[in-house]
Design an enzyme around this catalytic site. Sequence first.
Site, PDB file in Angstrom:
ATOM      1  N   SER A  13       0.825  -1.218   0.000  1.00  0.00           N
ATOM      2  CA  SER A  13       0.000   0.000   0.000  1.00  0.00           C
ATOM      3  C   SER A  13       0.854   1.261   0.000  1.00  0.00           C
ATOM      4  O   SER A  13       0.469   2.283   0.577  1.00  0.00           O
ATOM      5  CB  SER A  13      -0.927   0.003   1.219  1.00  0.00           C
ATOM      6  OG  SER A  13      -0.163  -0.032   2.423  1.00  0.00           O
ATOM      7  N   GLY A  14       2.025   1.186  -0.644  1.00  0.00           N
ATOM      8  CA  GLY A  14       2.840   2.385  -0.819  1.00  0.00           C
ATOM      9  C   GLY A  14       2.405   3.134  -2.076  1.00  0.00           C
ATOM     10  O   GLY A  14       1.343   2.864  -2.654  1.00  0.00           O
ATOM     11  N   ALA A  16       3.465   3.036  -5.156  1.00  0.00           N
ATOM     12  CA  ALA A  16       3.300   2.205  -6.357  1.00  0.00           C
ATOM     13  C   ALA A  16       1.962   1.472  -6.328  1.00  0.00           C
ATOM     14  O   ALA A  16       1.188   1.535  -7.291  1.00  0.00           O
ATOM     15  CB  ALA A  16       4.461   1.216  -6.473  1.00  0.00           C
ATOM     16  N   LYS A  35       0.294  -5.715   4.894  1.00  0.00           N
ATOM     17  CA  LYS A  35       0.498  -6.581   6.061  1.00  0.00           C
ATOM     18  C   LYS A  35       0.343  -5.866   7.399  1.00  0.00           C
ATOM     19  O   LYS A  35       0.197  -6.509   8.423  1.00  0.00           O
ATOM     20  CB  LYS A  35       1.853  -7.291   5.977  1.00  0.00           C
ATOM     21  CG  LYS A  35       3.070  -6.411   6.064  1.00  0.00           C
ATOM     22  CD  LYS A  35       4.302  -7.314   6.000  1.00  0.00           C
ATOM     23  CE  LYS A  35       5.562  -6.495   5.993  1.00  0.00           C
ATOM     24  NZ  LYS A  35       6.750  -7.349   5.942  1.00  0.00           N
ATOM     25  N   SER A  43       6.903   4.586   1.630  1.00  0.00           N
ATOM     26  CA  SER A  43       6.600   5.794   0.857  1.00  0.00           C
ATOM     27  C   SER A  43       6.325   6.990   1.757  1.00  0.00           C
ATOM     28  O   SER A  43       6.762   8.109   1.488  1.00  0.00           O
ATOM     29  CB  SER A  43       5.398   5.570  -0.066  1.00  0.00           C
ATOM     30  OG  SER A  43       5.682   4.609  -1.045  1.00  0.00           O
ATOM     31  N   ALA A  46       9.347   9.099   2.933  1.00  0.00           N
ATOM     32  CA  ALA A  46      10.239   9.789   1.994  1.00  0.00           C
ATOM     33  C   ALA A  46      10.183  11.294   2.233  1.00  0.00           C
ATOM     34  O   ALA A  46       9.147  11.913   2.044  1.00  0.00           O
ATOM     35  CB  ALA A  46       9.834   9.452   0.561  1.00  0.00           C
ATOM     36  N   GLU A 113      19.160  18.194  -5.021  1.00  0.00           N
ATOM     37  CA  GLU A 113      19.757  17.185  -4.153  1.00  0.00           C
ATOM     38  C   GLU A 113      21.032  16.657  -4.789  1.00  0.00           C
ATOM     39  O   GLU A 113      21.286  16.893  -5.975  1.00  0.00           O
ATOM     40  CB  GLU A 113      18.759  16.041  -3.891  1.00  0.00           C
ATOM     41  CG  GLU A 113      17.578  16.490  -3.044  1.00  0.00           C
ATOM     42  CD  GLU A 113      16.596  15.375  -2.729  1.00  0.00           C
ATOM     43  OE1 GLU A 113      15.661  15.645  -1.979  1.00  0.00           O
ATOM     44  OE2 GLU A 113      16.766  14.241  -3.228  1.00  0.00           O
ATOM     45  N   HIS A 235      21.873   5.072   3.203  1.00  0.00           N
ATOM     46  CA  HIS A 235      21.711   6.525   3.316  1.00  0.00           C
ATOM     47  C   HIS A 235      22.795   7.031   4.256  1.00  0.00           C
ATOM     48  O   HIS A 235      23.000   6.478   5.325  1.00  0.00           O
ATOM     49  CB  HIS A 235      20.324   6.888   3.863  1.00  0.00           C
ATOM     50  CG  HIS A 235      19.979   8.315   3.628  1.00  0.00           C
ATOM     51  ND1 HIS A 235      20.566   9.346   4.327  1.00  0.00           N
ATOM     52  CD2 HIS A 235      19.131   8.904   2.745  1.00  0.00           C
ATOM     53  CE1 HIS A 235      20.087  10.500   3.883  1.00  0.00           C
ATOM     54  NE2 HIS A 235      19.215  10.257   2.922  1.00  0.00           N
ATOM     55  N   ARG A 281      25.238   9.562  -2.902  1.00  0.00           N
ATOM     56  CA  ARG A 281      25.101   8.943  -1.578  1.00  0.00           C
ATOM     57  C   ARG A 281      26.153   7.883  -1.276  1.00  0.00           C
ATOM     58  O   ARG A 281      26.627   7.788  -0.157  1.00  0.00           O
ATOM     59  CB  ARG A 281      23.722   8.273  -1.473  1.00  0.00           C
ATOM     60  CG  ARG A 281      22.610   9.259  -1.345  1.00  0.00           C
ATOM     61  CD  ARG A 281      21.292   8.570  -1.339  1.00  0.00           C
ATOM     62  NE  ARG A 281      20.252   9.587  -1.201  1.00  0.00           N
ATOM     63  CZ  ARG A 281      18.970   9.332  -1.150  1.00  0.00           C
ATOM     64  NH1 ARG A 281      18.551   8.089  -1.240  1.00  0.00           N
ATOM     65  NH2 ARG A 281      18.093  10.286  -1.009  1.00  0.00           N
ATOM     66  N   HIS A 342      19.175   1.760   3.285  1.00  0.00           N
ATOM     67  CA  HIS A 342      18.101   2.679   2.929  1.00  0.00           C
ATOM     68  C   HIS A 342      17.252   2.196   1.760  1.00  0.00           C
ATOM     69  O   HIS A 342      16.036   2.203   1.840  1.00  0.00           O
ATOM     70  CB  HIS A 342      18.732   4.038   2.595  1.00  0.00           C
ATOM     71  CG  HIS A 342      17.757   5.108   2.250  1.00  0.00           C
ATOM     72  ND1 HIS A 342      16.729   5.466   3.103  1.00  0.00           N
ATOM     73  CD2 HIS A 342      17.641   5.908   1.159  1.00  0.00           C
ATOM     74  CE1 HIS A 342      16.032   6.448   2.545  1.00  0.00           C
ATOM     75  NE2 HIS A 342      16.547   6.722   1.363  1.00  0.00           N
ATOM     76  N   GLU A 366       9.852  -0.291  -5.328  1.00  0.00           N
ATOM     77  CA  GLU A 366      11.183  -0.692  -4.859  1.00  0.00           C
ATOM     78  C   GLU A 366      11.419  -2.191  -4.971  1.00  0.00           C
ATOM     79  O   GLU A 366      12.559  -2.636  -5.066  1.00  0.00           O
ATOM     80  CB  GLU A 366      11.381  -0.239  -3.407  1.00  0.00           C
ATOM     81  CG  GLU A 366      12.804  -0.355  -2.929  1.00  0.00           C
ATOM     82  CD  GLU A 366      13.019   0.173  -1.509  1.00  0.00           C
ATOM     83  OE1 GLU A 366      14.110  -0.057  -0.960  1.00  0.00           O
ATOM     84  OE2 GLU A 366      12.097   0.811  -0.956  1.00  0.00           O
ATOM     85  N   ARG A 377      21.151   4.530  -6.779  1.00  0.00           N
ATOM     86  CA  ARG A 377      19.965   5.338  -7.074  1.00  0.00           C
ATOM     87  C   ARG A 377      20.257   6.820  -6.920  1.00  0.00           C
ATOM     88  O   ARG A 377      20.794   7.261  -5.911  1.00  0.00           O
ATOM     89  CB  ARG A 377      18.836   4.943  -6.124  1.00  0.00           C
ATOM     90  CG  ARG A 377      17.582   5.786  -6.260  1.00  0.00           C
ATOM     91  CD  ARG A 377      16.517   5.292  -5.304  1.00  0.00           C
ATOM     92  NE  ARG A 377      16.859   5.602  -3.944  1.00  0.00           N
ATOM     93  CZ  ARG A 377      16.253   6.544  -3.207  1.00  0.00           C
ATOM     94  NH1 ARG A 377      15.300   7.280  -3.734  1.00  0.00           N
ATOM     95  NH2 ARG A 377      16.602   6.748  -1.969  1.00  0.00           N
TER      96      ARG A 377
END
Length: 523
Positions: A13-14, A16, A35, A43, A46, A113, A235, A281, A342, A366, A377
């Site tokens: 349920s993110g 995507a 779950k 998500s 973020a 960034e 990260h 990163r 991360h 992901e 990434r």
Amino acid sequence: MNSRDFDVLIVGSGLAGLSAALHLATTHRVAILTKRAMSDGSSGWAQGGIAAVMDKTDSFDSHVDDTLVAGAGLSDPAATRFVVEHAPESVEWLRSLGVPFSEEDGHLHLTREGGHSARRIVHVTDATGAAVQQTLIQRVRHTPNITIFEQHMLVDLIMASKLGMQPNRCLGLYALDEATDEVVTFRAPHTILATGGAGKVYLYTTNPDTATGDGIAAAWRAGCRVTNMEFIQFHPTCLYHPHVKNFLISEAVRGEGGKLLLPDGTRFMPNHDPRQELAPRDVVARAIDFEMKKHGLDCVLLDISHQPPEFVKEHFPNIYARCLDLGIDITREPIPVVPAAHYTCGGIHTDLSGRTDVAGLHAIGETAYTGLHGANRLASNSLVECMVFARSASNDILATPLPSPPAVPQWDDSRVTDADEAVVISHNWDELRRFMWDYVGIVRTNKRLDRAAHRITLLQQEIQEFYGAFHVTSDLLELRNLVTVAELIVKSAQARHESRGLHFSRDYPQTAPVAEPTTLQPA
């Protein structure tokens, strides 16, 4: 009859999963299984934002080039261009749903960034993911064709070949209903895995507790290839504090002038890379790891206090408030930070429509390997990847006629008993995360990888015995998935005889002249 029949099952349920559900629900009956609760995925955590070319001084070519550079030669050019060119329409779609992106003088405020050559990060202050998730969850809850099953954990995919049917395809799935403690059968001609990453395979992670690689492990068991699992993004700046285990200090803090310091106040990034704090990163994480080991430190410091207090509070309201709750005033003092696992750059091998190797099964977000991220990434490319592939997978499903699903057997646990040794599961979970951190972390060696592989084999034997003999629990299922993911990470790392992007090996410090993805094929 426990069977639940739908046109499409979406696991996760993110961003995507929710995006795909909204695209499909106009014509298809959709089930979303998650779950925990709807908002418990990655998500919502973020902070940074969504990378998209939204300014006329910027260009698709520039965004593509930045992504290819960050991906260290391993990003797929076609997938990269596909995502970059569909990014602006994804942002506009979110705006049309009411996501309140930050604006300045009536225009979208774009921040920058590390790794980006232009300001192209669309954001909602420093809590983009949360704002997007809240908007989408509200939409999904009010969409008639979508049924939500919270507290339903994926046990396994139902494969036609396992039932003696040909051709092989995914027919649905079994899920553990936490409320009734029974395994329920879901049937559908299409299943989308949108289960997120696998950060919980490591001791220190910025991920929520749900990130246990469930989709990757289930797809591997179902016969799907996985690609580039050795590339785990650490990260560089997770808050180091005894009472908080996974609060992220956004990349954008460095983007707006934050400096990395040793405890005595010395800056160290200029010694590691000419881009200093704005290096990608992986470079920053390795530099911090190097300085911590060299000086025997528990953490380093990230300092933004040279900026005016109003600037800090306006740009980073959530980071400011959270740190202040813990007694750290970031307008006056530096933030203690440490690298943490991360983002999973590899995953289930898919094409540009999100299709896996198994008919009837798509993977997005992901959990999927699309070719975009390569060996590392680029910041803020992940949320946009979720949306672009949610749409392309949905379009693929919408263009496919719906076959009627064949009968599938119910879950049979008549021959199992309740486990009386939950301590074994918690001990194995802890052992796995510790040796993955120590042996398969930011810097790797052949000997460490061999040690990890040996321990994984022993753990797998124990877990398989448990799984065969006892009633399934969410802890057992997650541990089973994490051990599978750990094996995939180690095998991929052992297969890469070079250092590239996020994979750094002391035994192979050179970069090979030709960049090749690492693809593993199930037996």
